[in-house]
Design an enzyme around this catalytic site. Structure first.
Site, PDB file in Angstrom:
ATOM      1  N   ASP A   5       0.115 -19.880  14.719  1.00 11.49           N
ATOM      2  CA  ASP A   5       0.517 -19.501  16.068  1.00 11.49           C
ATOM      3  C   ASP A   5       0.007 -20.630  16.962  1.00 11.49           C
ATOM      4  O   ASP A   5      -0.886 -21.393  16.599  1.00 11.49           O
ATOM      5  CB  ASP A   5      -0.055 -18.135  16.481  1.00 11.49           C
ATOM      6  CG  ASP A   5       0.694 -17.587  17.695  1.00 11.49           C
ATOM      7  OD1 ASP A   5       1.429 -18.370  18.350  1.00 11.49           O
ATOM      8  OD2 ASP A   5       0.557 -16.393  18.007  1.00 11.49           O
TER       9      ASP A   5
HETATM   10  C1  BGC Z   1       2.842 -16.643  20.730  1.00 12.76           C
HETATM   11  C2  BGC Z   1       3.921 -16.865  19.684  1.00 12.76           C
HETATM   12  C3  BGC Z   1       4.868 -17.924  20.161  1.00 12.76           C
HETATM   13  C4  BGC Z   1       4.087 -19.187  20.468  1.00 12.76           C
HETATM   14  C5  BGC Z   1       4.958 -20.310  20.989  1.00 12.76           C
HETATM   15  C6  BGC Z   1       2.163 -17.935  21.141  1.00 12.76           C
HETATM   16  O1  BGC Z   1       1.307 -17.729  22.211  1.00 12.76           O
HETATM   17  O2  BGC Z   1       1.878 -15.737  20.246  1.00 12.76           O
HETATM   18  O3  BGC Z   1       4.606 -15.672  19.432  1.00 12.76           O
HETATM   19  O4  BGC Z   1       5.864 -18.133  19.222  1.00 12.76           O
HETATM   20  O5  BGC Z   1       3.118 -18.907  21.473  1.00 12.76           O
HETATM   21  O6  BGC Z   1       5.415 -20.029  22.261  1.00 12.76           O
END
Ligand code: BGC
Length: 751
Positions: free
Chosen positions: A237
């Site tokens: 993530d």
């Molecule tokens: C989120 C993800 C997301 C990523 C990119 C993170 O903060 O938890 O779900 O895909 O950011 O935006």
């Protein structure tokens, strides 16, 4: 290169990574910027972007996060809506459309779907997740992945795993026992990985039992790859990596966004702290991902904006759940009555959640315009009724009440203002804003023909105000065409067919995680174990406002026949369902399994099959739902495997977890042995054991023959939980030597 239809994978046999330097391989394991992988030695840089219910691609030169400033894309219903359709075919079609849009923007990996379990209604990101149930979550995810990947675009199944709250999400340790993890929090991921082969899996920010997911070898390598056979890439993530080397060693292949720490990897290999083969494997996985998503980068791909908007409308209409419809107030008749449309949400719809999934829509329908079209402008009045900041406004209430009094029907659009729920924080309650409830009471006082249409990403409590609404349509967050879809439903152009994917409790305090959410001191204890959502409410026989699987229609359905054909450890359920009303409509046949002779702790019932069926009036259909071995299995921690106890299982077929039409009992052989007995096995266990009971029974009979006192049932009950060997300890008519003889006799084959 060949494409396989199911996964859209390319032939990936060629290996570009051999011969790369350590530095080059390390570069492949982190991004080049916020959204791109690095281009190394001819391996292309690819674009990964959110996700999940629309493409959020930053324009060239845009800032990294850029929430609200991405290139327009169709905003399909977020998972809270789409999942409520229970229509896997439709969900796959939405996936295909998402794949087409990603391809048009040269997006190689769309960062979704997200299927974390809705452990608590308070989780601020529940709108992005499917259900409190892993079976349903897994099926929905697999359908979306299959659809997206059919276009050659990759997916990222997220957030792996146990990311069930936003509070402290980057540090908190989800402390959860293994059986609960396997059966509840991993099972949906497992199904999607095994059946739909997502090209990537995204690890979560949090820790699991003290170990960051990004550094969790058990999770990312043993479970995901070795046990489930995942052969794709694990991406972090965004910002989830805390220790580059530990993450790589655990099985995390790509760090996003980059932290400029590639040299740490090189140094670790040179210093002997990281095996080069681990780095090579991660680099190969990146190279494989680039190849697998090659079709996503073909030039000149376009999509039909209008057609996708129509698909978003169909999906939205299938996603809303009709909760109440007293006196069949709905559907309204187009042009057939005067309507007071009340509530700011009718013209400023809340159609998606805030945070990384926020899409800039290609267009945006609102319900007021759609109602005006269907009803005719002269029969509709509008009053905003309230403001989104929650400040009570008497003038607005008076205006709304006047409008309601003068109309045949009042339709109130209520919900959670966007500031109250988002990625990044959890809610603290599940109530609608007080000013909205006060408005509802006033409007209902003026006109009992009051319909409430809700807009909310997480569950809201309905009990406190339900007596002030004749009809309630739970509209969740329905994407860019939600407004017109709501009008279609209110006027019966479409018959409601959404079903709840999460229980609506009477009050927040009833939720099983209530006392253990969101934890403190960087730990959250999943104290309720397996008993999540309906697994708890149905086991503890707790009254709920609306049960899991529930949803009304403008027609009625009956299950007229069920037959269950049992195999050794599986079953085939054949159900005949009939539309007994006078409108076409769809229903969801649901199959729950109850382990009737469980010796272990099991939820009262669990969803193990479903089918959405469309029927014309008086039409019947027969559906067959297969229950494979997993439908009956629990995770045996001792065996480290799925186990089925021999015995009786009830197959309950119905329209919600609380509306069971037929129950059939089958007997399965099971796949677990009876276990071995020893001195610490209780007398109860000895008596329940096929060999042990004979051995012990013979010994007791012999003792009675020798004049020993017969054992009364009361004594047996008292002694039932006492280990046999303790009788010797207490000198109760048996010696340690005799215990040893009994243990040996019970262990002898054929004894
Ligand atoms: C989120 C993800 C997301 C990523 C990119 C993170 O903060 O938890 O779900 O895909 O950011 O935006």
């Amino acid at each position: 290169m060949e494409l396989t239809a199911a996964t859209g994978r390319n032939d990936v046999t060629e290996n570009y990574v051999d011969g790369l330097s350590l530095e080059e391989k390390a570069s492949l394991t982190s991004g080049s910027d916020f959204w791109h992988s690095q281009s190394v030695a001819g391996i292309e840089s690819i674009l990964l972007t959110d996700g999940p219910h629309g493409v959020r691609k930053q324009p060239e030169g845009g800032d990294a996060l850029g929430l609200g400033h991405s290139i327009p894309a169709t905003c399909f219903p977020p998972a809270v809506g789409l999942g409520s359709s229970w229509n896997l075919d439709l969900i796959r079609q939405v996936g295909e459309a998402l794949g087409d849009e990603a391809k048009a923007e040269q997006v190689s990996v769309l960062l979704g779907p997200g299927i974390n379990i809705k452990r608590s209604p308070l989780c601020g990101r529940n709108f992005e997740y499917v259900s409190e149930d892993p079976f349903l979550s897994g099926r929905v995810a697999a359908a979306l992945i299959t659809g997206i990947q059919s276009r050659g675009v990759g997916t990222s199944l997220k957030h792996f795993a146990a990311n069930n709250q936003e509070h402290d999400r980057m540090r908190v340790s989800a402390d959860v026992d293994e059986r609960t993890l396997r059966e509840i929090y991993l099972a949906g991921f497992e199904y999607a990985v095994k059946t739909a082969a997502p090209t990537t899996v995204m690890c979560s920010y949090n820790k699991i039992n003290g170990v960051y997911s990004s550094q969790n070898h058990w999770l990312l390598t043993e479970v995901l790859r070795e046990q489930w056979g995942f052969d794709g890439l694990v991406v972090s993530d965004w910002g989830a990596v805390n220790d580059r080397v530990a993450a790589l060693a655990a099985g995390l292949d790509l760090e996003m966004p980059p932290t400029g720490t590639d040299t740490q990897i090189v140094d670790a290999v040179r210093g002997g702290d990281l095996d080069e083969s681990v780095l090579t494997t991660a680099a190969e996985r990146l190279s494989t991902l680039v190849k697998r998503t090659a079709a996503a980068r073909t030039e000149g791909h376009t999509y039909d904006v209008e057609r996708h908007h129509e698909l978003a409308r169909t999906a939205a209409a299938e996603s809303a759940v009709l909760l109440a419809n007293d006196g069949e107030l709905l559907p309204l008749t187009p042009g057939g009555q005067t309507v007071a449309v009340i509530g700011e949400f009718a013209c400023s719809p809340r159609y998606q959640g805030a945070g990384s999934s926020q899409v800039v829509p290609t267009k945006l329908d609102n319900a007021l315009d759609a109602i005006l079209d269907l009803e005719g402008a002269d029969r509709v009045t509008f009053a905003p009724g309230f403001t989104f900041d929650g400040t009570p406004d008497d003038h607005m209430v008076t205006e709304a009440v006047d409008a309601a009094r003068r109309a045949d029907v009042a339709v109130l659009f209520l919900g959670l203002p966007s500031a109250t729920e988002s990625e990044g924080f959890d809610r603290t309650d599940i109530e609608l804003p007080a000013d909205q409830i006060a408005l509802l009471e006033a409007v209902h006082g003026a006109n009992p023909n009051t319909v409430v249409v809700l807009a909310n990403g997480g569950v809201v409590s309905i009990e406190p105000w339900k007596d002030h609404a004749a009809a309630i349509l739970e509209g969740w967050l329905l994407g860019q065409a939600g407004g017109s879809a709501i009008a279609d439903l209110l006027f019966g152009i479409t018959n409601p067919s959404g079903r709840l994917t999460e229980t609506i409790p009477l009050r927040l305090q009833d939720n099983p995680s209530y006392l253990h959410f969101p934890g403190s001191q960087q730990h959250v204890r999943y104290g309720e174990g397996l008993y999540v959502g309906y697994r708890y409410y149905d086991s503890a026989l707790r009254e709920v406002a609306y049960p899991f699987g529930f949803g009304l229609s403008y027609t009625t359905f009956d299950i007229t026949d069920t037959s269950v054909d049992a195999g050794k450890n599986s079953a085939e359920v054949t159900v005949t369902v009939r539309n007994s009303g006078d409108r076409s409509g769809s229903t969801v046949v649901q199959v729950y399994v109850h382990d009737a002779s469980a010796s272990i702790d099991r939820p009262a019932q669990e969803l193990k099959g479903f089918a959405k069926v469309h029927l014309d009036p008086d039409e019947s259909a027969t559906v067959t739902i297969t229950l494979d071995t997993r439908a009956f299995a629990y995770w045996s921690v001792a065996a480290q495997d799925w186990a089925i106890e021999p015995g009786d299982y009830e197959i309950r077929v119905g329209f919600s977890s609380r509306d069971i039409a037929t129950t059939d009992t089958i007997t399965l052989a099971g796949n677990v042995g009876v276990g071995t007995l020893d001195a610490m096995s209780t007398i109860g266990e000895w008596l329940a054991h096929p060999v042990g009971s004979a051995v012990l029974g013979a010994a007791m009979a012999a003792a009675a023959g020798d004049g020993a006192q017969a054992v009364s049932p009361e004594m047996m009950a008292l002694a039932g939980s006492m280990p046999l060997g303790k009788l010797a300890t207490f000198g109760l008519g048996i010696t340690e030597e005799q215990v040893a003889q009994l243990v040996a006799a019970a262990a002898q084959p054929g004894s």
